[in-house]
Design an enzyme around this catalytic site. Structure first.
Site, PDB file in Angstrom:
ATOM      1  N   SER A   9       0.845  -1.187   0.000  1.00  0.00           N
ATOM      2  CA  SER A   9       0.000   0.000   0.000  1.00  0.00           C
ATOM      3  C   SER A   9       0.887   1.245   0.000  1.00  0.00           C
ATOM      4  O   SER A   9       1.498   1.591   1.004  1.00  0.00           O
ATOM      5  CB  SER A   9      -0.892  -0.003   1.242  1.00  0.00           C
ATOM      6  OG  SER A   9      -1.636   1.194   1.283  1.00  0.00           O
ATOM      7  N   HIS A  34      -0.056  -1.112  -4.687  1.00  0.00           N
ATOM      8  CA  HIS A  34      -1.443  -0.780  -4.343  1.00  0.00           C
ATOM      9  C   HIS A  34      -1.570   0.724  -4.153  1.00  0.00           C
ATOM     10  O   HIS A  34      -0.926   1.318  -3.286  1.00  0.00           O
ATOM     11  CB  HIS A  34      -1.822  -1.519  -3.051  1.00  0.00           C
ATOM     12  CG  HIS A  34      -3.276  -1.415  -2.702  1.00  0.00           C
ATOM     13  ND1 HIS A  34      -4.245  -2.240  -3.233  1.00  0.00           N
ATOM     14  CD2 HIS A  34      -3.923  -0.550  -1.891  1.00  0.00           C
ATOM     15  CE1 HIS A  34      -5.426  -1.893  -2.730  1.00  0.00           C
ATOM     16  NE2 HIS A  34      -5.256  -0.891  -1.911  1.00  0.00           N
ATOM     17  N   ASP A  36      -4.057   3.686  -3.269  1.00  0.00           N
ATOM     18  CA  ASP A  36      -5.361   4.043  -2.703  1.00  0.00           C
ATOM     19  C   ASP A  36      -5.748   5.435  -3.159  1.00  0.00           C
ATOM     20  O   ASP A  36      -5.140   6.427  -2.731  1.00  0.00           O
ATOM     21  CB  ASP A  36      -5.285   3.984  -1.171  1.00  0.00           C
ATOM     22  CG  ASP A  36      -5.211   2.558  -0.677  1.00  0.00           C
ATOM     23  OD1 ASP A  36      -4.295   2.238   0.104  1.00  0.00           O
ATOM     24  OD2 ASP A  36      -6.059   1.757  -1.079  1.00  0.00           O
ATOM     25  N   HIS A  67      -6.894   1.137  -6.370  1.00  0.00           N
ATOM     26  CA  HIS A  67      -8.087   0.931  -5.530  1.00  0.00           C
ATOM     27  C   HIS A  67      -8.854   2.242  -5.502  1.00  0.00           C
ATOM     28  O   HIS A  67      -8.471   3.190  -4.805  1.00  0.00           O
ATOM     29  CB  HIS A  67      -7.618   0.520  -4.133  1.00  0.00           C
ATOM     30  CG  HIS A  67      -8.725   0.318  -3.144  1.00  0.00           C
ATOM     31  ND1 HIS A  67      -8.478   0.127  -1.807  1.00  0.00           N
ATOM     32  CD2 HIS A  67     -10.071   0.270  -3.282  1.00  0.00           C
ATOM     33  CE1 HIS A  67      -9.627  -0.011  -1.164  1.00  0.00           C
ATOM     34  NE2 HIS A  67     -10.609   0.063  -2.034  1.00  0.00           N
ATOM     35  N   PHE A 144      -8.258   4.858   5.991  1.00  0.00           N
ATOM     36  CA  PHE A 144      -7.044   5.137   6.745  1.00  0.00           C
ATOM     37  C   PHE A 144      -6.216   3.882   6.967  1.00  0.00           C
ATOM     38  O   PHE A 144      -6.759   2.790   7.126  1.00  0.00           O
ATOM     39  CB  PHE A 144      -7.406   5.760   8.117  1.00  0.00           C
ATOM     40  CG  PHE A 144      -8.159   7.040   7.998  1.00  0.00           C
ATOM     41  CD1 PHE A 144      -9.561   7.042   8.026  1.00  0.00           C
ATOM     42  CD2 PHE A 144      -7.495   8.248   7.812  1.00  0.00           C
ATOM     43  CE1 PHE A 144     -10.276   8.223   7.872  1.00  0.00           C
ATOM     44  CE2 PHE A 144      -8.203   9.438   7.663  1.00  0.00           C
ATOM     45  CZ  PHE A 144      -9.601   9.426   7.693  1.00  0.00           C
ATOM     46  N   ASP A 177      -7.360  -6.255   2.045  1.00  0.00           N
ATOM     47  CA  ASP A 177      -6.816  -4.912   2.164  1.00  0.00           C
ATOM     48  C   ASP A 177      -7.161  -4.317   3.527  1.00  0.00           C
ATOM     49  O   ASP A 177      -8.305  -4.000   3.799  1.00  0.00           O
ATOM     50  CB  ASP A 177      -7.441  -4.043   1.048  1.00  0.00           C
ATOM     51  CG  ASP A 177      -6.854  -2.654   0.988  1.00  0.00           C
ATOM     52  OD1 ASP A 177      -7.311  -1.868   0.133  1.00  0.00           O
ATOM     53  OD2 ASP A 177      -5.948  -2.346   1.796  1.00  0.00           O
ATOM     54  N   GLY A 178      -6.103  -4.213   4.372  1.00  0.00           N
ATOM     55  CA  GLY A 178      -6.315  -3.587   5.679  1.00  0.00           C
ATOM     56  C   GLY A 178      -5.787  -4.470   6.799  1.00  0.00           C
ATOM     57  O   GLY A 178      -6.278  -5.592   6.958  1.00  0.00           O
ATOM     58  N   GLY A 199       0.728  -3.214   4.379  1.00  0.00           N
ATOM     59  CA  GLY A 199       0.665  -1.826   4.862  1.00  0.00           C
ATOM     60  C   GLY A 199       1.472  -1.656   6.132  1.00  0.00           C
ATOM     61  O   GLY A 199       2.543  -2.266   6.288  1.00  0.00           O
TER      62      GLY A 199
HETATM   63  C1  DX5 Z   1      -7.305   1.722   3.678  1.00  0.00           C
HETATM   64  C2  DX5 Z   1      -6.423   1.329   2.511  1.00  0.00           C
HETATM   65  C3  DX5 Z   1      -5.406   0.261   2.882  1.00  0.00           C
HETATM   66  C4  DX5 Z   1      -4.399   0.707   3.887  1.00  0.00           C
HETATM   67  C5  DX5 Z   1      -3.625  -0.496   4.384  1.00  0.00           C
HETATM   68  O1  DX5 Z   1      -8.436   2.394   3.199  1.00  0.00           O
HETATM   69  O2  DX5 Z   1      -7.207   0.802   1.467  1.00  0.00           O
HETATM   70  O3  DX5 Z   1      -4.698  -0.114   1.710  1.00  0.00           O
HETATM   71  O4  DX5 Z   1      -3.528   1.603   3.335  1.00  0.00           O
HETATM   72  O5  DX5 Z   1      -2.887  -0.065   5.482  1.00  0.00           O
HETATM   73  P1  DX5 Z   1      -2.815  -0.978   6.805  1.00  0.00           P
HETATM   74  O6  DX5 Z   1      -2.114  -2.226   6.394  1.00  0.00           O
HETATM   75  O7  DX5 Z   1      -2.037  -0.141   7.773  1.00  0.00           O
HETATM   76  O8  DX5 Z   1      -4.224  -1.224   7.227  1.00  0.00           O
HETATM   77 ZN    ZN Z   2      -6.604  -0.088  -0.540  1.00  0.00          ZN
END
Ligand code: DX5
Ligand code: ZN
Length: 225
Positions: A9, A34, A36, A67, A144, A177-178, A199
């Site tokens: 991410s 990725h 966002d 995304h 976030f 994702d997350g 992430g």
């Molecule tokens: C959140 C994003 C994720 C995020 C992942 O809306 O889509 O991609 O950046 O970060 P972590 O791994 O810290 O949840």
């Molecule tokens: Zn994402």
């Protein structure tokens, strides 16, 4: 089970160390980046945009995994120089004419994913499965980084894999994702996920990524196989 892939991410990456980060990703054969894209309306945050994607294209050949967390994505597909090799995910919750949007993406030759927020049932995708190459399952509420995964989403990954198998789409990708921590990556892989958004929890340590953090995430995913 598809071969597992990692998609870091980029909103979690230290912008001041971008070149080094990309070299580490290339050296470790990272499969996607990725991106966002957030519009401050569909989700309560605004992140990187079209220029960031264009600049990344100049810095690396790693395909993009875009995304779209934006309202009315069908109106914005042309804003991005997407093409074969890229993944583009549009949210079921944001596209009033989802099938038409997916068909437009297919015409552009991209790998087409539908994204679902944690509370949205995968059953709602049943009648567009033939238009999809994959499903992106949010394991946190979008907007976030640094959040904790919602426990019910592990069961949702399992249910999604089962539905895909029952409908003859067993080779379809499931991206998660997350909060893909080393611990969660094992559970997510075991439940049927095959693309992992790395992430703050598993891949980046204070914005930095290393050969070791990539290796550890791949090993965690393999433990779920
Ligand atoms: C959140 C994003 C994720 C995020 C992942 O809306 O889509 O991609 O950046 O970060 P972590 O791994 O810290 O949840
Ligand atoms: Zn994402």
């Amino acid at each position: 089970m598809n071969k597992a892939k990692i998609s870091p991410s980029m909103m979690c990456a230290d912008i001041g160390a971008l070149s080094e980060t990309l070299r580490i990703f290339e050296k470790n054969h990272i499969e996607y980046l990725h991106i966002d894209i957030m519009d401050g309306s569909f989700v309560p945050n605004i992140t990187m945009g079209t220029d960031y994607c264009r600049q990344l294209r100049r810095l690396t050949d790693i395909p993009l995994d875009i995304h779209l967390m934006v309202e009315n994505p069908q109106e914005k597909l042309g804003w991005f120089d997407i093409g074969p090799g890229d993944i583009v995910s549009v949210h079921y919750e944001a596209a009033c004419h989802l099938q038409r949007t997916l068909a437009c993406l297919k015409e552009q030759g991209v790998t087409v994913f539908a994204a679902l927020n944690p509370a949205t049932s995968v059953e709602l995708l049943r009648y567009v499965l033939d238009d999809l190459d994959g499903v992106l399952l949010m394991t946190v509420n979008p907007g976030f980084a640094g959040q904790k995964a919602i426990p019910a989403t592990i069961e949702k990954i399992r249910d999604t894999r089962l539905m895909l198998e029952k409908t003859g789409h067993q080779d379809m990708w499931i991206e998660v994702d997350g909060n893909v921590s080393l611990e969660n990556a094992v559970k997510m892989r075991r439940a049927g996920a095959d693309i992992f958004v790395g992430g703050t929890a598993g891949l980046f340590r204070d914005g930095q990524v290393t050969d070791q953090s990539v290796r550890e995430l791949r090993e965690a995913i393999q433990r779920g196989e």
